[in-house]
Structure formats: structure tokens, C-alpha cells
Design an enzyme around this catalytic site. Structure first.
Site, short mmCIF file in Angstrom:
data_model
loop_
_atom_site.label_atom_id
_atom_site.label_comp_id
_atom_site.label_asym_id
_atom_site.label_seq_id
_atom_site.Cartn_x
_atom_site.Cartn_y
_atom_site.Cartn_z
N HIS A 109 -6.57 -0.01 5.43
CA HIS A 109 -7.41 1.13 4.11
C HIS A 109 -8.16 0.22 3.54
O HIS A 109 -7.41 -0.87 2.37
CB HIS A 109 -7.47 2.36 4.04
CG HIS A 109 -5.85 2.64 3.20
ND1 HIS A 109 -4.80 2.45 3.50
CD2 HIS A 109 -5.69 2.80 1.89
CE1 HIS A 109 -3.67 2.15 2.53
NE2 HIS A 109 -4.31 2.53 1.46
N TYR A 165 0.55 2.65 5.50
CA TYR A 165 0.72 1.41 5.38
C TYR A 165 0.16 1.64 7.56
O TYR A 165 0.47 1.67 8.56
CB TYR A 165 2.43 1.03 6.36
CG TYR A 165 2.92 0.35 5.00
CD1 TYR A 165 2.75 -1.53 4.80
CD2 TYR A 165 4.01 1.04 4.13
CE1 TYR A 165 3.50 -1.85 3.46
CE2 TYR A 165 4.68 0.15 3.53
CZ TYR A 165 4.09 -0.81 2.96
OH TYR A 165 5.15 -1.27 2.22
N PRO A 186 0.89 -1.15 -0.37
CA PRO A 186 -0.15 -0.20 -0.10
C PRO A 186 0.87 1.35 -0.14
O PRO A 186 1.95 1.43 0.76
CB PRO A 186 -0.62 0.07 0.94
CG PRO A 186 0.12 -1.39 1.90
CD PRO A 186 0.49 -1.66 1.28
#
Length: 313
Positions: free
Chosen positions: A141, A138, A135
Site C-alpha cells: 500500500h 504486509y 510496513p
């Protein structure tokens, strides 16, 4: 030796994750609260955001989340982009998930889908609901957007970063046949990074080393972009397209460079017909300058200038 001009698909095994990726992640996330990049995300978790930004709010500390417009959303119905940010800290990515997190994931899936249908008329079968891995942030989500969502940045993470320029440099130089370490490669790299540095200095309002859609739009609508930087950007792009240096951009040159940015050939051909009036107008530097101005200032999607990068985002 890995060839930097080629793309590779890496299968990240548990061993690779534990021995290679995880130590790097720990290093990057050792003190997230002090990192400007994460400020907006943790403000959302603490509910320190304007109430009108909150689409949905479940305050449960374990299984709850807050649903907000992603900073990549341009506000159009086609490109609806929401982000579900979990309340629970310490979950860095999907690698940290286990069976205890099933109630959290089910809550995000069902509650998020319900809100998308209630508010935007999109059924779950019309949605892309997903994680990025690795992502950009971190802190766990989940992304929500329609299946026909179209994002503008090279790396497809919803914001313009230096990494997008690095990818563009490699793609353009590969299309031109420039080898890394050669003067031609260095000239393209230097020019691209000057454009990025000007963009970062003028457009990165929150200092997180990326320019999201809102910052990009603000830069061009508020007069924040300096004339010298705009000229630098335009001159470089024209020179990039004009491969044979004859003072004009041909259809073949246009297709080659836009293809390096990932634009399909048929879309590039169609776009060139629009900017050249079906080949009746030479795309010289002067005419390109007028098209460039249209792209960044016109609200009319039918203007030819909205096709100078191969497609209208």
C-alpha cells in the site's frame, strides 16, 4: 549487548533481509486472511466497503488499486490522509518489487496524484507519497498526505498500539534517569501498560490490537471511556509530570516530559504558558484535572486544556 535506551539506524542488506527479516515476515504472514488486523484491508481489496469511502477505484487485477481514506485521517484538510491499496496479492512490501511492477507504481503515482489535485487541490509537489518499511501491514500500500501532515502517535504509523506505549516508557524513563530493571522503571512501565490495556479494551472496536483515530474519537465522544480508566490515565499523567512530587507541575517538568514524547522545547514552553496563564496559575492536580477534561471534550482549539501534551494535534 544492545542498549535498549539508545536508538540505532540499521542498514538492512540483502543478506540481512533474506536471512533474518524474511523468515520472520513469512511467519507473520503465513495466513493473513485469518488475521483480524488485515480484515479491513482485504475487504477494501474485495470492494466490500461503503461506496462513499472509495475515493478512486481501478479494478485492474495487476496494475489497479483502490484509494481510500486512511483510518488515521481525522477529517481535517490539513491532515488529509489517503491509502492506495493494490489489488494484486502477494506483494508484501517494497522489498518484493521489481521491474515488472513499474506499471503498477506509475499508475499509483500518476492516478493518485491526479485525484489528490482534482479532489483536494493539492499538486504533486505538495504531497508526500511513500511506503513505510517495514510496513504495519504486509500487503503493498502507498500513503498519500500533504507535506504538512501531522500524526499523533509515537511510532508515527497512524494508530495507537502497544508499541507506542513501549516507546513512551523508554523515552520517559530515559528522561527521568530510570534504569531498566529498577523499581522506578517498573512502576512507570506497569502504569503505562495498565493505561494501554484499558484503552485497548474500550477503544479497539475491531479487535486488531490498535486504536486508530476514528476509534479514539469515538471512545471519547460516545462515552465509551469508563470513569475509572479516565481517572487512572489522568492520575498517572499528572504524577509523571510532577517529577519532584510537590503537588504541582512546573515549566521545567512539563518541558522535560513533553520532550520525551518528541515535542520541541519551544512548543512545550509555549504550551505551558497557555495552561498556566503565563505562569499566573499553578498547575495543581485540581487545575490539571480541569485542563484534562477540556482536552478530551472541548471543540474549542483556544481552550488551554488543548495544550496539556505540549501541542494541539
Amino acid at each position: 549487548m544492545v542498549n535498549p535506551d539508545l536508538l540505532y539506524l540499521v542498514e538492512e542488506t540483502a543478506q540481512i533481509y533474506n536471512e533474518v527479516a524474511l523468515p520472520l515476515i513469512h511467519e507473520m504472514t503465513s495466513n493473513l486472511d485469518d488475521q483480524p488486523k488485515y480484515k479491513w484491508m482485504f475487504e477494501a481489496v474485495k470492494r466490500q466497503v461503503p461506496l462513499d469511502m472509495i475515493i478512486y477505484d481501478d479494478s485492474c487485477p495487476t496494475n489497479g488499486f483502490i484509494l481510500l481514506p486512511d483510518r488515521a485521517w481525522d477529517g481535517t484538510d490539513k491532515n488529509i490522509y489517503l491509502l492506495a491499496i493494490v489489488n494484486q496479492k502477494g506483494i508484501k512490501s517494497l522489498r518484493d518489487l521489481n521491474q515488472t511492477h513499474l506499471p503498477l507504481l506509475e499508475n499509483i503515482l500518476w492516478s493518485g496524484s491526479e485525484i489528490m489535485e482534482e479532489k483536494y487541490g493539492l499538486k504533486r509537489s505538495q504531497l508526500r507519497i511513500y511506503f513505510h518499511y517495514h510496513p504495519t501491514y504486509y500487503h503493498l500500500h502507498v500513503h498519500f498526505n500533504p507535506l504538512n501532515y501531522d500524526a499523533p502517535d509515537v511510532s508515527k504509523d497512524g494508530a495507537i498500539q502497544k508499541e507506542d506505549f513501549d516507546l513512551a516508557i523508554k523515552s520517559i524513563c530515559k528522561a527521568r534517569g530510570y534504569q531498566e530493571g529498577t523499581p522506578s522503571y517498573g512502576q512507570v512501565s506497569d502504569a503505562f501498560l495498565k493505561v494501554w490495556e484499558g484503552l485497548r479494551q474500550q477503544g479497539d472496536a475491531d479487535g486488531d490490537d490498535e486504536v486508530d483515530r476514528n476509534e479514539w474519537v469515538t471512545l471519547w465522544t460516545s462515552g465509551g471511556a469508563s470513569e475509572s480508566w479516565k481517572k487512572l490515565y489522568m492520575d498517572f499523567m499528572f504524577k509523571l509530570f510532577d517529577a519532584d512530587d510537590d503537588g504541582s507541575i512546573s515549566g521545567e517538568e512539563f518541558v522535560m516530559i513533553t520532550g520525551a514524547f518528541g515535542v520541541p522545547k519551544d512548543e512545550a514552553v509555549s504550551a505551558f504558558k497557555k495552561i498556566s496563564n503565563d505562569g499566573k496559575v499553578e498547575v495543581s492536580k485540581d487545575s490539571y484535572g480541569k485542563l484534562w477534561e477540556e482536552f478530551f471534550t472541548s471543540d474549542d482549539p483556544s481552550k488551554p486544556g488543548n495544550n496539556i501534551f505540549g501541542k494541539l494535534w
